[in-house]
Design a protein around this motif. Sequence first.
Motif, PDB file in Angstrom:
ATOM      1  N   THR A   1      33.294 -43.455 -12.368  1.00  0.00           N
ATOM      2  CA  THR A   1      33.594 -42.153 -13.266  1.00  0.00           C
ATOM      3  C   THR A   1      33.771 -40.766 -12.526  1.00  0.00           C
ATOM      4  O   THR A   1      32.673 -40.388 -11.673  1.00  0.00           O
ATOM      5  CB  THR A   1      32.797 -42.048 -14.247  1.00  0.00           C
ATOM      6  N   PRO A   2      34.853 -40.181 -12.379  1.00  0.00           N
ATOM      7  CA  PRO A   2      34.995 -39.124 -11.718  1.00  0.00           C
ATOM      8  C   PRO A   2      34.043 -37.747 -12.235  1.00  0.00           C
ATOM      9  O   PRO A   2      33.924 -37.585 -13.421  1.00  0.00           O
ATOM     10  CB  PRO A   2      36.599 -38.422 -11.786  1.00  0.00           C
ATOM     11  N   MET A   3      33.677 -36.749 -11.354  1.00  0.00           N
ATOM     12  CA  MET A   3      32.817 -35.596 -12.014  1.00  0.00           C
ATOM     13  C   MET A   3      33.834 -34.506 -12.128  1.00  0.00           C
ATOM     14  O   MET A   3      34.881 -34.180 -11.258  1.00  0.00           O
ATOM     15  CB  MET A   3      31.880 -35.238 -10.733  1.00  0.00           C
ATOM     16  N   ALA A   4      33.551 -33.742 -12.955  1.00  0.00           N
ATOM     17  CA  ALA A   4      34.380 -32.646 -13.479  1.00  0.00           C
ATOM     18  C   ALA A   4      33.367 -31.522 -13.964  1.00  0.00           C
ATOM     19  O   ALA A   4      32.700 -31.688 -14.914  1.00  0.00           O
ATOM     20  CB  ALA A   4      35.210 -32.896 -14.664  1.00  0.00           C
ATOM     21  N   PRO A   5      33.244 -30.588 -13.044  1.00  0.00           N
ATOM     22  CA  PRO A   5      33.908 -30.129 -11.871  1.00  0.00           C
ATOM     23  C   PRO A   5      33.223 -30.985 -10.518  1.00  0.00           C
ATOM     24  O   PRO A   5      32.109 -31.068 -10.620  1.00  0.00           O
ATOM     25  CB  PRO A   5      33.945 -28.734 -11.842  1.00  0.00           C
ATOM     26  N   CYS A   6      34.270 -31.179  -9.549  1.00  0.00           N
ATOM     27  CA  CYS A   6      33.433 -32.099  -8.384  1.00  0.00           C
ATOM     28  C   CYS A   6      33.131 -30.784  -7.262  1.00  0.00           C
ATOM     29  O   CYS A   6      33.373 -29.702  -7.611  1.00  0.00           O
ATOM     30  CB  CYS A   6      34.392 -32.923  -7.812  1.00  0.00           C
ATOM     31  N   GLY A   7      32.239 -31.426  -6.450  1.00  0.00           N
ATOM     32  CA  GLY A   7      31.854 -30.528  -5.256  1.00  0.00           C
ATOM     33  C   GLY A   7      30.423 -30.108  -5.509  1.00  0.00           C
ATOM     34  O   GLY A   7      29.838 -30.015  -6.349  1.00  0.00           O
ATOM     35  N   ALA A   8      29.989 -29.710  -4.184  1.00  0.00           N
ATOM     36  CA  ALA A   8      28.681 -29.200  -4.059  1.00  0.00           C
ATOM     37  C   ALA A   8      28.339 -27.790  -4.769  1.00  0.00           C
ATOM     38  O   ALA A   8      27.396 -27.147  -5.412  1.00  0.00           O
ATOM     39  CB  ALA A   8      28.382 -29.190  -2.404  1.00  0.00           C
ATOM     40  N   ILE A   9      29.525 -26.962  -4.464  1.00  0.00           N
ATOM     41  CA  ILE A   9      29.367 -25.413  -5.134  1.00  0.00           C
ATOM     42  C   ILE A   9      29.164 -25.794  -6.743  1.00  0.00           C
ATOM     43  O   ILE A   9      28.077 -25.083  -7.214  1.00  0.00           O
ATOM     44  CB  ILE A   9      30.400 -24.812  -4.858  1.00  0.00           C
ATOM     45  N   ALA A  10      29.820 -26.337  -7.329  1.00  0.00           N
ATOM     46  CA  ALA A  10      29.839 -26.601  -8.912  1.00  0.00           C
ATOM     47  C   ALA A  10      28.530 -27.302  -9.285  1.00  0.00           C
ATOM     48  O   ALA A  10      27.999 -26.978 -10.052  1.00  0.00           O
ATOM     49  CB  ALA A  10      30.974 -27.276  -9.325  1.00  0.00           C
ATOM     50  N   ASN A  11      28.244 -28.223  -8.453  1.00  0.00           N
ATOM     51  CA  ASN A  11      27.037 -29.087  -8.693  1.00  0.00           C
ATOM     52  C   ASN A  11      25.621 -28.268  -8.597  1.00  0.00           C
ATOM     53  O   ASN A  11      24.642 -28.121  -9.260  1.00  0.00           O
ATOM     54  CB  ASN A  11      26.819 -30.253  -7.924  1.00  0.00           C
ATOM     55  N   SER A  12      25.684 -27.035  -7.785  1.00  0.00           N
ATOM     56  CA  SER A  12      24.371 -26.231  -7.791  1.00  0.00           C
ATOM     57  C   SER A  12      24.519 -25.217  -8.481  1.00  0.00           C
ATOM     58  O   SER A  12      24.092 -23.787  -8.227  1.00  0.00           O
ATOM     59  CB  SER A  12      24.272 -25.760  -6.026  1.00  0.00           C
ATOM     60  N   MET A  13      25.347 -25.079  -9.445  1.00  0.00           N
ATOM     61  CA  MET A  13      25.580 -23.732 -10.365  1.00  0.00           C
ATOM     62  C   MET A  13      24.348 -23.360 -10.877  1.00  0.00           C
ATOM     63  O   MET A  13      23.426 -24.144 -11.459  1.00  0.00           O
ATOM     64  CB  MET A  13      26.388 -24.110 -11.244  1.00  0.00           C
ATOM     65  N   PHE A  14      24.170 -21.905 -10.931  1.00  0.00           N
ATOM     66  CA  PHE A  14      22.920 -21.258 -11.351  1.00  0.00           C
ATOM     67  C   PHE A  14      22.880 -21.585 -13.006  1.00  0.00           C
ATOM     68  O   PHE A  14      23.876 -21.250 -13.562  1.00  0.00           O
ATOM     69  CB  PHE A  14      22.818 -19.924 -11.166  1.00  0.00           C
ATOM     70  N   ASN A  15      21.788 -22.200 -13.385  1.00  0.00           N
ATOM     71  CA  ASN A  15      21.797 -22.490 -14.965  1.00  0.00           C
ATOM     72  C   ASN A  15      20.696 -21.818 -15.583  1.00  0.00           C
ATOM     73  O   ASN A  15      20.337 -22.323 -16.622  1.00  0.00           O
ATOM     74  CB  ASN A  15      21.755 -23.883 -15.057  1.00  0.00           C
ATOM     75  N   ASP A  16      20.006 -21.062 -15.189  1.00  0.00           N
ATOM     76  CA  ASP A  16      18.776 -20.148 -15.980  1.00  0.00           C
ATOM     77  C   ASP A  16      19.273 -19.503 -17.105  1.00  0.00           C
ATOM     78  O   ASP A  16      20.673 -19.015 -17.019  1.00  0.00           O
ATOM     79  CB  ASP A  16      17.947 -19.358 -14.919  1.00  0.00           C
ATOM     80  N   THR A  17      18.815 -19.609 -17.962  1.00  0.00           N
ATOM     81  CA  THR A  17      19.276 -18.875 -19.398  1.00  0.00           C
ATOM     82  C   THR A  17      18.263 -17.706 -19.589  1.00  0.00           C
ATOM     83  O   THR A  17      17.081 -17.781 -19.770  1.00  0.00           O
ATOM     84  CB  THR A  17      19.396 -19.799 -20.711  1.00  0.00           C
ATOM     85  N   ILE A  18      18.871 -16.384 -19.770  1.00  0.00           N
ATOM     86  CA  ILE A  18      18.014 -15.090 -19.648  1.00  0.00           C
ATOM     87  C   ILE A  18      18.571 -14.642 -20.731  1.00  0.00           C
ATOM     88  O   ILE A  18      19.484 -13.753 -20.929  1.00  0.00           O
ATOM     89  CB  ILE A  18      18.372 -14.272 -18.344  1.00  0.00           C
ATOM     90  N   ASP A  19      17.428 -13.920 -21.746  1.00  0.00           N
ATOM     91  CA  ASP A  19      17.776 -13.092 -22.975  1.00  0.00           C
ATOM     92  C   ASP A  19      16.735 -12.015 -22.698  1.00  0.00           C
ATOM     93  O   ASP A  19      15.503 -12.129 -22.247  1.00  0.00           O
ATOM     94  CB  ASP A  19      17.258 -14.090 -24.230  1.00  0.00           C
ATOM     95  N   LEU A  20      17.099 -10.754 -23.244  1.00  0.00           N
ATOM     96  CA  LEU A  20      16.413  -9.722 -23.365  1.00  0.00           C
ATOM     97  C   LEU A  20      16.124  -9.213 -24.708  1.00  0.00           C
ATOM     98  O   LEU A  20      16.836  -9.105 -25.661  1.00  0.00           O
ATOM     99  CB  LEU A  20      17.183  -8.617 -22.303  1.00  0.00           C
ATOM    100  N   PHE A  21      14.717  -8.645 -24.671  1.00  0.00           N
ATOM    101  CA  PHE A  21      14.386  -8.386 -26.111  1.00  0.00           C
ATOM    102  C   PHE A  21      13.633  -6.783 -25.826  1.00  0.00           C
ATOM    103  O   PHE A  21      12.901  -6.683 -24.869  1.00  0.00           O
ATOM    104  CB  PHE A  21      13.374  -9.525 -26.606  1.00  0.00           C
ATOM    105  N   TYR A  22      13.752  -6.173 -26.960  1.00  0.00           N
ATOM    106  CA  TYR A  22      13.160  -4.851 -26.977  1.00  0.00           C
ATOM    107  C   TYR A  22      12.235  -4.835 -27.921  1.00  0.00           C
ATOM    108  O   TYR A  22      12.247  -5.024 -29.427  1.00  0.00           O
ATOM    109  CB  TYR A  22      14.508  -3.865 -27.324  1.00  0.00           C
ATOM    110  N   ASN A  23      10.870  -4.315 -27.327  1.00  0.00           N
ATOM    111  CA  ASN A  23       9.711  -4.528 -28.162  1.00  0.00           C
ATOM    112  C   ASN A  23       9.703  -2.994 -28.923  1.00  0.00           C
ATOM    113  O   ASN A  23       9.046  -2.118 -28.380  1.00  0.00           O
ATOM    114  CB  ASN A  23       8.424  -4.869 -27.405  1.00  0.00           C
TER     115      ASN A  23
END
Length: 350
Positions: free
Chosen positions: A158-180
């Motif tokens: 099965t091919p990877m989409a997207p392929c390659g080391a750059i795509a595989n190491s993509m930054f995937n933290d989710t950051i939300d900002l809240f005002y108190n």
Amino acid sequence: MKNKTSFPPQEGEARPSRCPDNSAFKQQKLPAWKPQLTIATVLSSFFLTGAFCLSVGVCLILSTNSVREIQIDYSDKCSDCSKLRENSSNWNKECHCSVNFMLKEDILGDVFMYYGLQNFYQNHRRYVISRSDAQLLGRNVNIQKSYCAPFTTYQNGTPMAPCGAIANSMFNDTIDLFYNLKSSVIQVPLLKTGNSWWTDKNVKFRNPKSYNLSSAFAGTARPPYWQKPVYLLDEEDERNNGYVNDDFIIWMRVSAFATFRNLYRRVSRIRQFADGLPAGNYTFHISYNFPVTKFKGRKYVILSTVVWSGGSNPFLGIAYVVSGTAATLTGFVITAIHLKLRKKKACFQK
């Protein structure tokens, strides 16, 4: 094949001339500007260049100093999540952490949120070329012939989409900002589209043509380190999915240095945030997914404004000031040498 025989010129015949034509171009007689380097022209050039570079450099430095920026390192503040991510078998386990901070003054104007990485080398040659530009254009290509290896296909083919080391190491933290605000917590509206370059969004990256994205990527699988397939990167906005996802496009533009920052979000200037971020207490809610401990890296989240000269990087202004100072000092040195030699010449003439 006929032999070409050259015969000497007969008596009375003129020998062919090898001299160039008597034209202004071939005789190098075209009109040209030939500056006379006198002491006045040389010194004026150095001093004018120095004054120009110094003035531009001072303007750039003053502009850079007017940028408001706050940078928070959350590598240690999310230590429990960091330990969890050290084991790659925990990739499907969620981990969240919160980071509190305070703004003492208002940040007025457009506010940009960046994520920063330290000690993450994207400039390795095999990493830089580990991608398939044809695949990112939505074409049906054989990625086995690309530079994506070893991130091309799974063991079942099965091919990877997207392929390659750059795509595989993509930054995937989710950051939300809240005002108190007093006893209430208000989520700061953030814009996740419109952050990439127009040429990237419309020229370099395109989705495969199909009636929907899930069918367009049928028969492919996500990269090993991804938690969701490429057509579900943004489940809230269908137009920000697939290869044209802004976060994905920005990550695919690799950095030349080991410490870098990428644009993540922009603060939407609505309601109480119409003028920017007001002073007060804030909280970052982070879904921690991107591991950094194995390569001894650090992670940051940055809130910053921009000015006409860019962000808070003072390098260009300092470079102009150094160049202007060097040109001015050179002018003074040449002036001193000229005066010294002129005095000696006057003595000899006497």
